[in-house]
Design a protein around this motif. Structure first.
Motif, short mmCIF file in Angstrom:
data_model
loop_
_atom_site.label_atom_id
_atom_site.label_comp_id
_atom_site.label_asym_id
_atom_site.label_seq_id
_atom_site.Cartn_x
_atom_site.Cartn_y
_atom_site.Cartn_z
N ALA A 53 0.83 -1.21 0.00
CA ALA A 53 0.00 0.00 0.00
C ALA A 53 0.86 1.26 0.00
O ALA A 53 0.49 2.28 -0.58
CB ALA A 53 -0.92 0.00 1.22
N GLY A 58 -0.08 3.95 -3.08
CA GLY A 58 -1.14 3.24 -3.79
C GLY A 58 -0.89 3.07 -5.27
O GLY A 58 -1.50 2.21 -5.91
N GLU A 61 0.37 -0.61 -6.33
CA GLU A 61 -0.70 -1.61 -6.35
C GLU A 61 -1.62 -1.39 -7.55
O GLU A 61 -2.07 -2.35 -8.19
CB GLU A 61 -1.50 -1.55 -5.06
CG GLU A 61 -0.78 -2.12 -3.85
CD GLU A 61 -1.64 -2.11 -2.61
OE1 GLU A 61 -1.52 -3.05 -1.81
OE2 GLU A 61 -2.44 -1.17 -2.44
N THR A 62 -1.92 -0.13 -7.85
CA THR A 62 -2.78 0.18 -8.99
C THR A 62 -2.15 -0.31 -10.29
O THR A 62 -2.83 -0.89 -11.15
CB THR A 62 -3.05 1.69 -9.06
OG1 THR A 62 -3.71 2.10 -7.85
CG2 THR A 62 -3.92 2.05 -10.25
N ARG A 66 -3.70 -3.34 -12.55
CA ARG A 66 -4.12 -3.08 -13.93
C ARG A 66 -3.42 -4.00 -14.92
O ARG A 66 -4.05 -4.57 -15.82
CB ARG A 66 -3.85 -1.62 -14.30
CG ARG A 66 -4.18 -1.28 -15.74
CD ARG A 66 -3.90 0.18 -16.04
NE ARG A 66 -2.50 0.55 -15.90
CZ ARG A 66 -1.56 0.29 -16.81
NH1 ARG A 66 -1.86 -0.38 -17.93
NH2 ARG A 66 -0.31 0.67 -16.61
N ASP A 109 -8.59 -1.40 0.82
CA ASP A 109 -8.06 -0.47 -0.18
C ASP A 109 -7.14 -1.20 -1.16
O ASP A 109 -7.18 -0.94 -2.38
CB ASP A 109 -7.30 0.66 0.50
CG ASP A 109 -8.20 1.61 1.28
OD1 ASP A 109 -9.43 1.59 1.04
OD2 ASP A 109 -7.69 2.36 2.13
N SER A 110 -6.31 -2.10 -0.64
CA SER A 110 -5.39 -2.84 -1.50
C SER A 110 -6.14 -3.76 -2.45
O SER A 110 -5.81 -3.86 -3.64
CB SER A 110 -4.40 -3.65 -0.65
OG SER A 110 -3.50 -2.79 0.02
N ARG A 112 -9.03 -3.36 -3.68
CA ARG A 112 -9.64 -2.54 -4.73
C ARG A 112 -8.60 -2.12 -5.76
O ARG A 112 -8.82 -2.25 -6.98
CB ARG A 112 -10.29 -1.30 -4.10
CG ARG A 112 -11.04 -0.43 -5.11
CD ARG A 112 -11.61 0.81 -4.49
NE ARG A 112 -10.56 1.74 -4.06
CZ ARG A 112 -10.20 1.94 -2.81
NH1 ARG A 112 -10.78 1.26 -1.82
NH2 ARG A 112 -9.25 2.80 -2.50
N ARG A 113 -7.45 -1.64 -5.29
CA ARG A 113 -6.42 -1.19 -6.24
C ARG A 113 -5.85 -2.36 -7.04
O ARG A 113 -5.53 -2.21 -8.23
CB ARG A 113 -5.29 -0.48 -5.48
CG ARG A 113 -5.68 0.91 -4.96
CD ARG A 113 -4.48 1.65 -4.40
NE ARG A 113 -3.96 1.04 -3.20
CZ ARG A 113 -4.18 1.48 -1.96
NH1 ARG A 113 -4.96 2.54 -1.75
NH2 ARG A 113 -3.64 0.87 -0.93
N GLN A 115 -7.40 -4.99 -7.89
CA GLN A 115 -8.46 -5.55 -8.72
C GLN A 115 -8.53 -7.08 -8.56
O GLN A 115 -8.58 -7.83 -9.54
CB GLN A 115 -8.28 -5.16 -10.19
CG GLN A 115 -8.30 -3.65 -10.41
CD GLN A 115 -8.30 -3.27 -11.87
OE1 GLN A 115 -9.10 -3.76 -12.65
NE2 GLN A 115 -7.40 -2.37 -12.26
#
Length: 332
Positions: A53, A58, A61-62, A66, A109-110, A112-113, A115
């Protein structure tokens, strides 16, 4: 790619630390270059990707989510909570917070990022010394029972803290800096991991670039490069450390490999429960690193390299006083 075991997961013996695609070493590479590195690693047989995180607050992780979501069933996904970026009036700052409610939020949060519906290996990034380790790990074990996490890890902890945590829930991995020039895990935690069946994940295995002969002049470091605050990279200390490089490169030549490969092969030879996670922004360097899994080192050469670079011959502490106060690792 040869493999090693982390809890229930069989992972590539050399896996990928994703941090420097988004964080810590000055201006990160473009998202396109980060994507190239991640996909090249997957194609080359890397089966564990390590993020957090904190990395890029963030952004890492994003990026990982992706790029790799289409290939989610091909690799073990590791991330970390308990230390993240928090928005204050004067900007985002790093905060260590191991309270159960924070760990739960970090994980959501992680997810979500990234996916994904589940994080395979979830670490406590730092032990928050204001919170009993049993409370933080208890909250993480709730995430396992909820199906959001499969296995638990700890980062930068001592053998004593590992044992306390392991009594609450099995700890599949401990992640700590380990390389020829950072030998602290050899004091106690490496043996504790072996005893408990916990894998040891070695970050910064090429000494933040030093052991790849990647940095000759510390004055060229970006103003935001974290090495600027590390005592070993202070000008005088680094000048002393550079004197170790020529004989080290000669040993790499003797081994028939590059300096970076020697550093990684040394870790693989130390114990079968060690998994190095070098990071890179270069596809060429990625392939160089992964080839270290096939390097064979004789006991005589291992002895030579250990005599050359160790805690007595390296100048400077690994962390500043502030950073050292935030970790729980044993020190010489």
């Amino acid at each position: 790619m040869k493999t090693r075991q982390i809890g229930p997961f069989e992972v590539s013996a050399i896996s990928l630390g994703c941090m420097n695609l988004s964080h810590a070493y000055g201006t990160p590479p473009s998202a396109e270059q980060g994507e190239r590195v991640l996909l090249a690693a997957l194609d080359a047989g890397v089966t564990m990707f390590d993020t957090a995180a904190l990395y890029g607050f963030g952004a890492n992780e994003t990026l990982v989510g992706r790029v790799l979501k289409k290939h989610r069933n091909q690799f073990t996904l590791a991330s970390k909570g308990g230390m993240a970026g928090v928005q204050f009036d004067d900007g985002i700052k790093r905060v260590i917070d191991g309270r159960p409610e924070t760990i739960r939020k970090n994980c959501e949060d992680s997810l979500r990022r990234l996916q994904t519906e589940v994080i395979d290996l979830y670490y406590l990034h730092r032990w928050d010394k204001k919170v009993p380790i049993e409370d933080s790990v208890g909250a993480m074990s709730d995430l396992v029972r909820a199906g959001k996490v499969q296995a638990l890890g700890l980062s930068e902890v001592s053998a004593a803290t590992l044992r306390k945590a392991h009594a609450v829930h099995p700890i599949s991995a401990v992640q700590t800096e380990y390389s020829l020039w950072t030998r602290n895990p050899e004091i106690a935690v490496l043996d504790a991991c072996k005893e408990l069946g916990t894998a040891f994940v070695a970050f910064s295995p090429v000494a933040r670039g030093f052991l790849c002969d990647a940095l000759q002049d510390v004055s060229t470091l970006d103003a935001k490069d974290i090495r600027r605050s590390m005592p070993r990279f202070a000008p005088d200390a680094y000048a002393a450390n550079l004197k170790l490089l020529a004989p080290y490169k000669a040993l790499a030549q003797e081994a028939g490999c590059t300096p970076a490969q020697l550093a990684l092969a040394w870790l693989l030879h130390k114990a079968p429960h060690i998994v190095p996670i070098p990071g890179t922004t270069s596809v060429d360097h990625l392939h160089e690193d992964l080839a270290a899994a096939d390097v064979k080192l004789s006991p005589e050469l291992i002895a030579k390299v250990e005599d050359l670079i160790n805690q007595q011959t390296v100048t400077g502490h690994r962390y500043s006083a502030q950073s050292a106060s935030e970790v729980d690792t044993e020190t010489f």
